[in-house]
Write a protein that holds these residues in place. Structure first.
Motif, PDB file in Angstrom:
ATOM      1  N   VAL A   1       0.840  -1.205   0.000  1.00  0.00           N
ATOM      2  CA  VAL A   1       0.000   0.000   0.000  1.00  0.00           C
ATOM      3  C   VAL A   1       0.873   1.253   0.000  1.00  0.00           C
ATOM      4  CG1 VAL A   1      -1.666   1.342   1.346  1.00  0.00           C
ATOM      5  CG2 VAL A   1      -2.008  -1.109   1.023  1.00  0.00           C
ATOM      6  N   LEU A   2       1.908   1.269   0.816  1.00  0.00           N
ATOM      7  CA  LEU A   2       2.799   2.434   0.845  1.00  0.00           C
ATOM      8  C   LEU A   2       3.530   2.614  -0.487  1.00  0.00           C
ATOM      9  CD1 LEU A   2       4.208   2.225   4.483  1.00  0.00           C
ATOM     10  CD2 LEU A   2       2.483   3.801   3.575  1.00  0.00           C
ATOM     11  N   ALA A   3       3.908   1.513  -1.119  1.00  0.00           N
ATOM     12  CA  ALA A   3       4.533   1.604  -2.444  1.00  0.00           C
ATOM     13  C   ALA A   3       3.552   2.185  -3.464  1.00  0.00           C
ATOM     14  CB  ALA A   3       5.018   0.226  -2.888  1.00  0.00           C
ATOM     15  N   SER A   4       2.281   1.803  -3.363  1.00  0.00           N
ATOM     16  CA  SER A   4       1.287   2.357  -4.290  1.00  0.00           C
ATOM     17  C   SER A   4       1.079   3.852  -4.053  1.00  0.00           C
ATOM     18  CB  SER A   4      -0.040   1.602  -4.193  1.00  0.00           C
ATOM     19  OG  SER A   4      -0.722   1.915  -3.008  1.00  0.00           O
ATOM     20  N   VAL A   5       1.226   4.291  -2.809  1.00  0.00           N
ATOM     21  CA  VAL A   5       1.128   5.724  -2.506  1.00  0.00           C
ATOM     22  C   VAL A   5       2.268   6.477  -3.191  1.00  0.00           C
ATOM     23  CG1 VAL A   5       1.391   7.419  -0.652  1.00  0.00           C
ATOM     24  CG2 VAL A   5      -0.131   5.465  -0.346  1.00  0.00           C
ATOM     25  N   VAL A   6       3.474   5.929  -3.098  1.00  0.00           N
ATOM     26  CA  VAL A   6       4.634   6.571  -3.726  1.00  0.00           C
ATOM     27  C   VAL A   6       4.468   6.607  -5.241  1.00  0.00           C
ATOM     28  CG1 VAL A   6       7.124   6.333  -4.128  1.00  0.00           C
ATOM     29  CG2 VAL A   6       6.194   6.003  -1.827  1.00  0.00           C
ATOM     30  N   VAL A   7       4.020   5.485  -5.818  1.00  0.00           N
ATOM     31  CA  VAL A   7       3.814   5.430  -7.273  1.00  0.00           C
ATOM     32  C   VAL A   7       2.731   6.418  -7.700  1.00  0.00           C
ATOM     33  CG1 VAL A   7       2.966   3.958  -9.152  1.00  0.00           C
ATOM     34  CG2 VAL A   7       4.662   3.075  -7.547  1.00  0.00           C
ATOM     35  N   ALA A   8       1.619   6.456  -6.988  1.00  0.00           N
ATOM     36  CA  ALA A   8       0.524   7.372  -7.350  1.00  0.00           C
ATOM     37  C   ALA A   8       0.983   8.824  -7.273  1.00  0.00           C
ATOM     38  CB  ALA A   8      -0.681   7.147  -6.446  1.00  0.00           C
ATOM     39  N   THR A   9       1.706   9.155  -6.226  1.00  0.00           N
ATOM     40  CA  THR A   9       2.211  10.524  -6.088  1.00  0.00           C
ATOM     41  C   THR A   9       3.149  10.873  -7.236  1.00  0.00           C
ATOM     42  OG1 THR A   9       2.007  10.347  -3.694  1.00  0.00           O
ATOM     43  CG2 THR A   9       3.387  12.126  -4.535  1.00  0.00           C
ATOM     44  N   GLY A  10       4.045   9.958  -7.560  1.00  0.00           N
ATOM     45  CA  GLY A  10       4.973  10.198  -8.664  1.00  0.00           C
ATOM     46  C   GLY A  10       4.270  10.362  -9.996  1.00  0.00           C
ATOM     47  N   VAL A  11       3.289   9.510 -10.265  1.00  0.00           N
ATOM     48  CA  VAL A  11       2.551   9.599 -11.528  1.00  0.00           C
ATOM     49  C   VAL A  11       1.801  10.924 -11.618  1.00  0.00           C
ATOM     50  CG1 VAL A  11       0.606   8.616 -12.821  1.00  0.00           C
ATOM     51  CG2 VAL A  11       2.380   7.119 -11.915  1.00  0.00           C
ATOM     52  N   ILE A  12       1.194  11.335 -10.521  1.00  0.00           N
ATOM     53  CA  ILE A  12       0.460  12.613 -10.544  1.00  0.00           C
ATOM     54  C   ILE A  12       1.407  13.779 -10.792  1.00  0.00           C
ATOM     55  CG2 ILE A  12      -0.808  14.270  -9.119  1.00  0.00           C
ATOM     56  CD1 ILE A  12      -2.262  11.890  -7.866  1.00  0.00           C
TER      57      ILE A  12
ATOM     58  N   VAL B   1       4.474  13.771 -12.133  1.00  0.00           N
ATOM     59  CA  VAL B   1       5.171  13.734 -13.423  1.00  0.00           C
ATOM     60  C   VAL B   1       4.213  13.871 -14.605  1.00  0.00           C
ATOM     61  CG1 VAL B   1       6.592  12.288 -14.930  1.00  0.00           C
ATOM     62  CG2 VAL B   1       7.107  12.411 -12.498  1.00  0.00           C
ATOM     63  N   PHE B   2       3.094  13.143 -14.574  1.00  0.00           N
ATOM     64  CA  PHE B   2       2.208  13.109 -15.738  1.00  0.00           C
ATOM     65  C   PHE B   2       0.888  13.854 -15.548  1.00  0.00           C
ATOM     66  CE2 PHE B   2       4.653   9.100 -15.933  1.00  0.00           C
ATOM     67  CZ  PHE B   2       5.336   9.343 -17.113  1.00  0.00           C
TER      68      PHE B   2
ATOM     69  N   SER C   1      -7.537  12.556 -10.646  1.00  0.00           N
ATOM     70  CA  SER C   1      -8.538  11.969  -9.733  1.00  0.00           C
ATOM     71  C   SER C   1      -8.423  10.450  -9.704  1.00  0.00           C
ATOM     72  CB  SER C   1      -9.957  12.355 -10.165  1.00  0.00           C
ATOM     73  OG  SER C   1     -10.150  13.735 -10.087  1.00  0.00           O
ATOM     74  N   ALA C   2      -8.304   9.854 -10.869  1.00  0.00           N
ATOM     75  CA  ALA C   2      -8.214   8.394 -10.945  1.00  0.00           C
ATOM     76  C   ALA C   2      -6.928   7.886 -10.306  1.00  0.00           C
ATOM     77  CB  ALA C   2      -8.300   7.943 -12.394  1.00  0.00           C
ATOM     78  N   VAL C   3      -5.829   8.551 -10.547  1.00  0.00           N
ATOM     79  CA  VAL C   3      -4.555   8.107  -9.977  1.00  0.00           C
ATOM     80  C   VAL C   3      -4.525   8.331  -8.458  1.00  0.00           C
ATOM     81  CG1 VAL C   3      -2.053   8.468 -10.001  1.00  0.00           C
ATOM     82  CG2 VAL C   3      -3.306   8.402 -12.146  1.00  0.00           C
ATOM     83  N   ALA C   4      -5.176   9.378  -7.990  1.00  0.00           N
ATOM     84  CA  ALA C   4      -5.234   9.618  -6.541  1.00  0.00           C
ATOM     85  C   ALA C   4      -5.992   8.506  -5.830  1.00  0.00           C
ATOM     86  CB  ALA C   4      -5.877  10.968  -6.249  1.00  0.00           C
ATOM     87  N   GLU C   5      -6.881   7.842  -6.528  1.00  0.00           N
ATOM     88  CA  GLU C   5      -7.651   6.745  -5.953  1.00  0.00           C
ATOM     89  C   GLU C   5      -6.890   5.412  -5.989  1.00  0.00           C
ATOM     90  OE1 GLU C   5     -11.497   5.181  -7.660  1.00  0.00           O
ATOM     91  OE2 GLU C   5     -12.215   6.622  -6.186  1.00  0.00           O
TER      92      GLU C   5
ATOM     93  N   ALA D   1      -3.618  26.790 -12.240  1.00  0.00           N
ATOM     94  CA  ALA D   1      -2.356  27.484 -12.501  1.00  0.00           C
ATOM     95  C   ALA D   1      -1.272  26.514 -12.950  1.00  0.00           C
ATOM     96  CB  ALA D   1      -1.911  28.241 -11.252  1.00  0.00           C
ATOM     97  N   ALA D   2      -1.261  25.305 -12.377  1.00  0.00           N
ATOM     98  CA  ALA D   2      -0.264  24.311 -12.766  1.00  0.00           C
ATOM     99  C   ALA D   2      -0.478  23.852 -14.211  1.00  0.00           C
ATOM    100  CB  ALA D   2      -0.308  23.122 -11.813  1.00  0.00           C
TER     101      ALA D   2
END
Length: 181
Positions: free
Chosen positions: A63-74, A76-77, A109-113, A157-158
């Motif tokens: 779960v923690l790894a998925s948090v890191v991946v989701a944060t990175g994807v958001i 970066v992309f 939104s989808a990646v945050a979930e 703004a981003a």
């Protein structure tokens, strides 16, 4: 020199709300999915176990790894958009900007979930079966959602930064009603 743009009037507020409201409703619907999955998982387990079963370290690590991946994807992309060409008429720039903002909002939104979806799967697959990994994922997903996915002046703004990278005006914040014209 082009003529100055007209000042915003109170009549422009419904147009900005009409552009922003569907994005907010869609984002809220996507975000509610995480909450519903968590509630469903807890309700499935309550009749079986009166006391919560502690999760395995493997489940929490995944779960923690998925948090890191989701944060990175958001990061970066999630805000990546092509820059608008210079000389684009205002109406086309606003419409194109709104399209890119909407599509990146849905993506974020989808990646945050994602952490909640991973925690949901892990709660059934990892032994012992526990819903507690969802209690790790849900607050983090909510924070990712609130910070990155909810349509706000900061997210606009981003996205605007990428749209205006080559000097074109996107008019995104004005279209969404976050800034006066």
């Amino acid at each position: 020199m082009p003529p100055p743009l007209p000042s915003p009037t109170p009549d422009d507020a419904p147009a900005a709300l009409a552009a922003l409201r569907p994005l907010q409703l869609l984002s809220a619907a996507i975000g509610m999915g995480a909450l519903m999955l968590t509630a469903t998982r807890i309700l499935v387990d309550l009749p079986v176990h009166t006391e919560p079963v502690p999760p395995s370290w493997l489940a929490v690590s995944i779960v923690l790894a998925s948090v890191v991946v989701a944060t990175g994807v958001i990061v970066v992309f999630g805000y990546s958009v092509p820059s608008l060409p210079t000389g684009l008429p205002r109406e086309n720039a606003a419409r194109t900007s709104l399209h890119y903002f909407g599509s990146t909002t849905v993506l974020r939104s989808a990646v945050a979930e994602l952490p909640v979806l991973v925690a949901f799967a892990v709660s059934f697959l990892a032994t012992p079966h526990s819903w507690l990994p969802l209690l790790v994922a849900l607050p983090v997903s909510a924070a990712l959602f609130w910070w990155h996915a909810w349509p706000s002046p900061r997210t606009a703004a981003a996205v605007e930064k990428g749209l205006e990278a080559e000097g074109a005006e996107s008019h995104l914040s004005e279209t969404l009603g976050f800034r006066g014209e």
